[in-house]
Design an enzyme around this catalytic site. Structure first.
Site, PDB file in Angstrom:
ATOM      1  N   LYS A  33       0.890  -1.318  -0.042  1.00  0.00           N
ATOM      2  CA  LYS A  33       0.067  -0.030  -0.042  1.00  0.00           C
ATOM      3  C   LYS A  33       0.866   1.267  -0.007  1.00  0.00           C
ATOM      4  O   LYS A  33       1.821   1.410   0.684  1.00  0.00           O
ATOM      5  CB  LYS A  33      -0.876  -0.049   1.033  1.00  0.00           C
ATOM      6  CG  LYS A  33      -2.237   0.537   1.212  1.00  0.00           C
ATOM      7  CD  LYS A  33      -2.927   0.717   2.434  1.00  0.00           C
ATOM      8  CE  LYS A  33      -4.104   1.404   2.674  1.00  0.00           C
ATOM      9  NZ  LYS A  33      -5.078   1.175   3.703  1.00  0.00           N
ATOM     10  N   SER A  58      -9.834   0.601   2.665  1.00  0.00           N
ATOM     11  CA  SER A  58      -8.773   1.453   2.028  1.00  0.00           C
ATOM     12  C   SER A  58      -7.719   1.191   1.213  1.00  0.00           C
ATOM     13  O   SER A  58      -7.107   1.679   0.260  1.00  0.00           O
ATOM     14  CB  SER A  58      -8.128   2.597   2.947  1.00  0.00           C
ATOM     15  OG  SER A  58      -7.318   1.943   3.928  1.00  0.00           O
ATOM     16  N   SER A  65     -10.018  -1.650   6.639  1.00  0.00           N
ATOM     17  CA  SER A  65      -9.302  -1.269   5.463  1.00  0.00           C
ATOM     18  C   SER A  65      -8.392  -2.493   4.869  1.00  0.00           C
ATOM     19  O   SER A  65      -7.953  -2.409   3.789  1.00  0.00           O
ATOM     20  CB  SER A  65      -8.333  -0.097   5.470  1.00  0.00           C
ATOM     21  OG  SER A  65      -9.240   0.991   5.800  1.00  0.00           O
TER      22      SER A  65
END
Lengths: 582, 582
Positions: free
Chosen positions: A154, A230, A254
């Protein structure tokens, strides 16, 4: 150093200029792909699942589809395939997850998202990954438990390297220098290859993935639906098998929500098992509720492998906030006692989710497990959301909104939702926050008592709860407004694992007609369902354990999958659709 | 219930009336003592150490002095002495620690502190303790690892029982109802007897023990000197052997400092091993820095016993903020590597402290341990104090000062010092606090790196640091303004144990003439020293381990004491003066 910008960005004035720079940086990596991707259709199909077979070579398909994580590690360790060949295959497949329809434009990666396969990539680390692969191939002996494994990450976590920038999908932070983090250093020490960084939404606080910087990431099974968030760049990428193992982060769902929406495995450990030290984020220093990194992967066994690898270097000696505990595998010595949470007492899950619960509960019973119901209604799950909104934004969103203003970017709908549409969100005084924390602690204690009270006459309490990870399969874009099925466990700091169960079937999962919603949120979610809209989308479930019982949750996952007839954590029967067919 | 006052107090208006009520409540318990204490001198001696032998019976002396904690538990378990007889002996001895000089006044317990033996008692639980003892005696078999052991407790923690009030030494809270707490319930379940509650200072944030409610607690070795704080009621009581094992709490040294000033053992575990759930305190819900309960005792072995007993009931299932870890004794498999911290780089310890370090270092070397220096100067210990003052009072002291105003009580000198005399203390915004927390975490990481860097060529890092627990022996009243030798380890959340080493000797410990103080605090402390003032006062040292290495710290304590020639953790050679003579 960390607070500086690369010189060329420091010159830029407008939001548009900065966004263009960020996308150009991304495209510079993509443009290095060699050989170039060929065979992208003029118009992108709704599902991206068929694209690899038309674009990638047979060898690349073999490498990226025929191995589980542990199987791939085995052939890498045995040096049956070089790290470089594996790395190149995943680089190309990751680039495919970002490819534009050939009709899109002359600049193939400049689209706003919807014209791209999934739009999940922020940086393709072509040169860096190949250099790393060559280095690993040059070693006389393979070293580390992740030797040669490409791992996707990420973006806001940062990245190893000298010229790394990290923007966390905020325009204001575009071009901001930022180095590695403790977790990635640990994985690196175990021999992995970092090759691609992936998208997250504005504020990193949507269960959805859309930002001004990178546009919208879409679900690789259906571009009209969300990949979740997310860590939705990771889910989109892994859902296309452009990565077998990636790293997300979870403060409200997330890691689990995006994994759920593409039917892969994921694990949110208890806080302070895995370090966030060195990651870029908002509100650094805030303690009331924090996030944890967690693995997202195509294989069950890779969850435990990730945890072992992350803890192998004793990171608690470097980040002293961490729990001083190596990974300590748990083994059940008797059949499990599982509780099924059919709903959370606030929002009724969509029919495919309820069917998945039924199927798994039935399999557990058949395997001899004790299966009981979890009475969430009496535990007032709505309380946790009220507390969470304040714990997320005890400054009333001041920092996040200030940064968006500084970057000249608009506040996207789901940012407005999470930041501004809850009346209790405001800039709290210390005392106001302490009161929320006191109530949080009280609620945690209440929940712990409820768990202890599941003890039957034999003195055995429930081992794990099985529950939905979301109200349903991946929703349409901008509709992820109910976080309760994941965020509740963040409030409690309970570990949770996601595993695939089934897919949406219009035949099996008709609308529940006549259902009378219990509240506005329930109505919003109820009206969102229509089986055709979600046809064939993955449906997953979540396994929850008491705080700190991380090892037990993963052991329970294995037992439950065994009960479902999955005898291996490294299945590759149907590599793209890893969803069980039961 | 917890927020209500007993009706008779709700009627009271002035500070004086409330204080009189609190003291009358205390005296009601003391007046139940049977037989009455006889033989208190007209004028109290400077040291209270000789009083027991003139006031208590030979049998009471035997019971309270001839046994270590574990030895007493053995005879209780074997039922060689009844729990009731033991309890009565300690009740009488505790009452003696609160007794007034016979010349004091017709109301023997109404003094302001200085006219009392040590003035350490807030509640003598005469009836409750004897009832409990009778119950335990009535059991067919002894139950629990603390069966029959009288345990003293710090007042603000609360107490089991129906009519309990807890004021935390704040006038505003006098008469406020407050029940038990998780820790005390755990100890109770192990069979202990609660019999006396003890004093703490105004705000519970002095390394000293003085409050408007109860006046001043004095050192049982010298009434002109401080018993330390904030658990100074416990230290005064245990320093008179009015208790063998008590419970304090520590957020800046409040268990270790008072133990050090009376030459007993104590242990501050890592946060979240022992629960604070249910205790009364200021700023409930604050997380930036928190306190932990810890044992204070006459015997080394009782520290580990306490930890085992506290964790036996798996309190993490009730207080889910706790670390999920049973007490797991540590055993060294090779000789220790210890670091000696001769000073903290800010304030030079008084000569007896330095001599104690030399003696212990020498003993460790002789025993074959590797002994190195700890370079605190390069680690900027002054930083921790600057951070701590803000972490202690992120509301600028608003709640504490507000409560003092509400109670109509004056702000005592050491409250002013800790609350108002540090320029950085103010009501912080969320962002300001996060920045302090960020710096705290950075400092913790820096310190962890320094510890890791002690690895020599053999790859062995330092096991523990041996350092002073204070700049010197117990100081005169109101002079405890330098907390660095204890509070530093609170900032780092490192576990610390206190153990007695020697006593102040004017011959061995002359003033270091010609020393040039490095700063104002150093000068203040340097000028405080004069060996005659501290003659014969206990001198202790502190053993510090890395965060979460609690079991290792207690194992190291044992090894170091063995090196010092102490072969048993249950010595009763010289029960009142447990200080080693080496």
């Amino acid at each position: 150093m960390q607070d500086q910008y690369v010189p060329e960005v420091a010159q830029l004035k407008t939001c548009e200029e900065k966004v263009a720079w960020a996308r150009a940086q991304r495209d510079a990596g993509l443009n290095k792909v060699e050989p170039k991707l060929q065979g992208i259709p003029d118009e992108l199909p709704k599902s991206s699942q068929g694209l690899p077979k038309t674009v990638l070579t047979a060898r690349e398909i073999e490498i990226t589809e025929n191995y589980s994580v542990t199987q791939l590690l085995d052939v890498l360790k045995e040096r049956k395939i070089s790290v470089e060949e594996v790395t190149r295959a995943f680089l190309r497949r990751a680039a495919l997850a970002q490819a534009a329809a050939s009709s899109a434009s002359i600049c193939p990666h400049a689209g706003k998202g919807m014209e791209l396969t999934t739009n999940c990539v922020t940086h393709l680390l072509w040169d860096e990954a190949i250099a790393r692969a060559k280095y690993l191939d040059s070693l006389p002996e393979p070293e580390g438990m992740l030797f040669g494994l490409p791992i996707s990450t990420k973006e806001h976590h940062g990245m190893r390297g000298d010229n790394v920038t990290t923007n966390a999908s905020l325009v204001a932070w575009i071009g901001k220098k930022h180095g590695s983090n403790l977790l990635y250093d640990s994985l690196w020490d175990q021999g992995c290859v970092f090759y691609v960084r992936t998208t997250q939404p504005q504020t990193i606080m949507h269960l959805e993935t859309v930002s001004v910087v990178y546009g919208r990431t879409v679900n690789p099974y259906n571009r009209d639906l969300s990949p979740g968030g997310s860590s939705g760049g990771e889910s989109a990428l892994i859902g296309m098998r452009g990565s077998l193992l990636g790293v997300g982060g979870d403060i409200g769902g997330s890691v689990r929500c995006p994994a759920a929406h593409v039917g892969i495995y994921a694990f949110k450990p208890t806080l302070k098992r895995i370090s966030v030290m060195g990651a870029r984020g908002l509100m650094i220093g805030k303690e009331a509720i924090t996030s944890t990194p967690g693995p997202m992967t195509v294989d069950r066994d890779a969850l435990e492998l990730f945890m072992k690898a992350a803890l192998e270097s004793k990171p608690w000696l470097t980040d002293p906030s961490l729990t001083f505990k190596p990974w300590t595998p748990f083994r059940f010595i008797q059949q499990l006692k599982v509780a099924i949470m059919w709903w959370d007492g606030v929002v009724k899950p969509h029919p495919p989710m309820t069917r998945a619960l039924k199927e798994v509960a039935e399999a557990c019973k058949k395997a001899g497990m004790e299966v009981v119901d979890w009475d969430a209604e009496s535990l007032h799950h709505e309380t946790s959301w009220e507390l969470l909104t304040q714990l997320y934004w005890p400054d009333g969103g001041e920092e996040a909104l200030g940064l968006m203003e500084e970057g000249g970017e608009s506040v996207l709908p789901l940012s407005k939702f999470i930041l501004q549409e809850h009346p209790q969100i405001k800039n709290l005084s210390q005392h106001e926050l302490w009161e929320v924390c006191r109530r949080r602690d009280e609620y945690r204690a209440e929940y712990a008592r409820a768990w202890t009270n599941t003890k039957g006459e034999d003195g055995r309490e429930v081992d794990v709860i099985i529950c939905p990870p979301s109200f349903g399969a991946a929703p349409p874009h901008d509709q992820s407004r109910y976080w309760g099925y994941t965020s509740h466990w963040n409030l409690l700091d309970y570990p949770g694992a996601i595993f695939p169960v089934t897919t949406v079937s219009p035949e099996k999962d008709p609308v529940e007609t006549g259902y009378v919603p219990k509240n506005e949120e329930d109505r919003f979610v109820y009206e969102m369902y229509n089986p055709e809209k979600y046809k064939d989308m993955p449906v997953t479930l979540q396994i929850i354990g008491r705080r700190s019982h991380d090892e037990k949750v993963l052991a329970a996952l294995k037992e439950i999958e065994l009960a479902m007839g999955r005898d291996s954590g490294s299945r590759v029967e149907d590599p793209v659709h890893i969803i069980a067919k039961n």
